[in-house]
Design an enzyme around this catalytic site. Structure first.
Site, PDB file in Angstrom:
ATOM      1  N   HIS A 180       8.970   7.184   7.927  1.00 54.25           N
ATOM      2  CA  HIS A 180       9.581   7.281   6.596  1.00 54.25           C
ATOM      3  C   HIS A 180      11.048   7.639   6.800  1.00 54.25           C
ATOM      4  O   HIS A 180      11.426   8.217   7.820  1.00 54.25           O
ATOM      5  CB  HIS A 180       8.825   8.299   5.745  1.00 54.25           C
ATOM      6  CG  HIS A 180       7.500   7.755   5.268  1.00 54.25           C
ATOM      7  ND1 HIS A 180       7.339   7.212   4.018  1.00 54.25           N
ATOM      8  CD2 HIS A 180       6.310   7.616   5.901  1.00 54.25           C
ATOM      9  CE1 HIS A 180       6.088   6.787   3.894  1.00 54.25           C
ATOM     10  NE2 HIS A 180       5.431   7.015   5.020  1.00 54.25           N
ATOM     11  N   CYS A 225       4.419   9.175   0.164  1.00 62.73           N
ATOM     12  CA  CYS A 225       3.030   9.619   0.029  1.00 62.73           C
ATOM     13  C   CYS A 225       2.936  10.611  -1.123  1.00 62.73           C
ATOM     14  O   CYS A 225       3.726  11.545  -1.207  1.00 62.73           O
ATOM     15  CB  CYS A 225       2.561  10.262   1.325  1.00 62.73           C
ATOM     16  SG  CYS A 225       0.905  10.954   1.209  1.00 62.73           S
ATOM     17  N   ARG A 256       0.839  -1.212   0.000  1.00 58.92           N
ATOM     18  CA  ARG A 256       0.000   0.000   0.000  1.00 58.92           C
ATOM     19  C   ARG A 256       0.880   1.272   0.000  1.00 58.92           C
ATOM     20  O   ARG A 256       1.010   1.940  -1.013  1.00 58.92           O
ATOM     21  CB  ARG A 256      -0.946  -0.049   1.216  1.00 58.92           C
ATOM     22  CG  ARG A 256      -2.083   0.964   1.166  1.00 58.92           C
ATOM     23  CD  ARG A 256      -1.700   2.384   1.536  1.00 58.92           C
ATOM     24  NE  ARG A 256      -1.108   2.537   2.852  1.00 58.92           N
ATOM     25  CZ  ARG A 256      -0.538   3.662   3.267  1.00 58.92           C
ATOM     26  NH1 ARG A 256      -0.475   4.720   2.481  1.00 58.92           N
ATOM     27  NH2 ARG A 256       0.011   3.741   4.461  1.00 58.92           N
ATOM     28  N   ASP A 257       1.492   1.580   1.122  1.00 58.15           N
ATOM     29  CA  ASP A 257       2.276   2.821   1.215  1.00 58.15           C
ATOM     30  C   ASP A 257       3.411   2.780   0.188  1.00 58.15           C
ATOM     31  O   ASP A 257       3.733   3.788  -0.443  1.00 58.15           O
ATOM     32  CB  ASP A 257       2.845   2.971   2.633  1.00 58.15           C
ATOM     33  CG  ASP A 257       3.190   4.400   3.000  1.00 58.15           C
ATOM     34  OD1 ASP A 257       3.399   5.213   2.088  1.00 58.15           O
ATOM     35  OD2 ASP A 257       3.271   4.716   4.197  1.00 58.15           O
ATOM     36  N   ASN A 313       8.986   4.198   3.562  1.00 55.36           N
ATOM     37  CA  ASN A 313       9.117   3.821   4.966  1.00 55.36           C
ATOM     38  C   ASN A 313      10.457   3.142   5.159  1.00 55.36           C
ATOM     39  O   ASN A 313      11.052   2.637   4.220  1.00 55.36           O
ATOM     40  CB  ASN A 313       8.037   2.797   5.352  1.00 55.36           C
ATOM     41  CG  ASN A 313       6.652   3.378   5.293  1.00 55.36           C
ATOM     42  OD1 ASN A 313       6.078   3.499   4.227  1.00 55.36           O
ATOM     43  ND2 ASN A 313       6.124   3.744   6.437  1.00 55.36           N
ATOM     44  N   HIS A 369       5.423   4.644  12.601  1.00 61.71           N
ATOM     45  CA  HIS A 369       5.365   4.591  11.126  1.00 61.71           C
ATOM     46  C   HIS A 369       6.344   5.653  10.627  1.00 61.71           C
ATOM     47  O   HIS A 369       6.021   6.834  10.551  1.00 61.71           O
ATOM     48  CB  HIS A 369       3.919   4.894  10.698  1.00 61.71           C
ATOM     49  CG  HIS A 369       3.685   4.942   9.221  1.00 61.71           C
ATOM     50  ND1 HIS A 369       2.907   4.005   8.559  1.00 61.71           N
ATOM     51  CD2 HIS A 369       4.082   5.825   8.270  1.00 61.71           C
ATOM     52  CE1 HIS A 369       2.842   4.313   7.261  1.00 61.71           C
ATOM     53  NE2 HIS A 369       3.551   5.412   7.066  1.00 61.71           N
TER      54      HIS A 369
END
Ligand code: HMG
Ligand code: MG
Length: 298
Positions: free
Chosen positions: A208, A239, A14-15, A248, A206
């Protein structure tokens, strides 16, 4: 109080992939999820149910969810920003849905096109519907240390969003350093702010890795007893509404660090590296993981 066991949520599908410009076929995403579960990941953030006009790469959400051969004991989560997303997501039977808010007003507007307050009103029915359906509800707090539009974010603002999320029934929150500007003490302040409203077992990190601080921030979180981390295989991602932000922290690097500290994850590092190599080969580049590249050249 360093934890003996850490739960890693791989957000790579996803990310990691949401910001990729080149189309990634659903079959490749499904294969990535399969390889991650083969490597021992117990939680995988598979996709998001957002507007395909905003994030075209996630437009195959239902197809990807349908293609995954699920394994008992693995939790498959998806992002849902509003009821429209939830109603589509629920058809794919996720184990967990993730609402995503921000500690920065400007980022909330850019990312989900509404104010923080309005976002909470959109999340409220999503959290209630998920709960009624027996689906777990997690929240993400973006820009918990810094924002690409507003600069540094005060811990009080993180505490406020954590409180709002808690009030609407979000059971677990991720403290997100969206653009990777955080350093250990600042990250600890943001976590402390969140811990005013959530127990230590209900908070994840979370991070990055834009400035190379994510492993240090992970260690700083571990020192506070935090034992849930969102990481991305091969360090994929970023993002779309946080220009310049990289992926990440690589799952491989976090696993290497944790195993070296004697902390268990249940993950097989060699298989994980293979999963990262698989998706990196598809994307035509080397994995963004120092540990993976070191071990691959041995
Ligand atoms: P909006 O334009 O304000 O929404 O977008 P709207 O309700 O006015 O609807 C506009 C159009 O979007 C309509 O379609 C809706 O049907 C459609 P039209 O009539 O124009 O054809 N729509 C949807 N379609 C599919 N799924 C939906 C949905 N909702 C509305 N759920 C919206 C609001 C949130 C939808 C939009 O801003 C959006 O999709 N944004 C994308 C946000 C995103 O995916 N960001 C990346 C993930 S967050 C992240 O990466 C950060 C995180 O990793 C933590 C961190 O690192 O910080 C989690
Ligand atoms: Mg993120």
């Amino acid at each position: 109080n360093t934890p003996q066991h850490v739960k890693i949520i791989d957000v790579g599908p996803r990310d990691g992939l949401q910001n990729e410009k080149q189309p990634v076929p659903a079959s490749i995403k499904v294969e990535l999820v399969h390889r991650l579960q083969d490597a021992g990941l117990k939680e995988i953030e598979v996709t998001s149910f957002v507007s395909p006009k905003w994030v075209p790469q996630m437009g195959d959400n239902a197809e990807v969810m349908a293609g995954v051969q699920r394994r008992a004991g693995v939790r498959y989560s998806v992002l849902t920003p509003n009821m429209k997303g939830y109603e589509a997501a629920v058809l794919s039977q996720p184990d967990e849905i993730v609402v995503f808010g921000a500690a920065s007003e400007a980022f909330s507007q850019k990312n989900i096109n509404c104010s923080i307050e309005e976002s909470i009103e959109r999340f409220r029915p999503v959290a209630a519907a998920a709960k009624a359906a027996g689906i777990a509800v997690r929240g993400a707090i973006s820009c918990a240390v810094g924002c690409p539009y507003e600069g540094e974010i005060a811990p009080e603002r993180v505490a406020l969003v954590a409180k709002l999320m808690h009030d609407i029934g979000v059971e677990h929150v991720g403290v997100a350093d969206t653009i990777g500007v955080g350093t250990p003490l600042k990250v600890q302040r943001a976590l402390e702010a969140t811990l005013q409203h959530y127990a230590v077992d209900q908070v994840s990190g979370h991070f990055h890795d834009t400035y190379g601080m994510a492993l240090a921030n992970t260690l700083a979180s571990l020192e506070m007893g935090i034992w849930h981390f969102d990481t991305s295989v091969a360090g994929l991602g970023g993002c779309p509404y946080a220009k310049g932000a990289t992926g990440n922290v690589a799952t491989e690097d976090v696993v290497y660090m944790l195993h070296g500290m004697g902390i268990e994850t249940g993950i097989d590092l060699d298989k994980l590296i293979d999963a990262g190599k698989f998706i990196s080969d598809f994307l035509g580049r080397k994995p963004h993981s120092r540990a993976a590249n070191a071990l691959l050249t041995q």
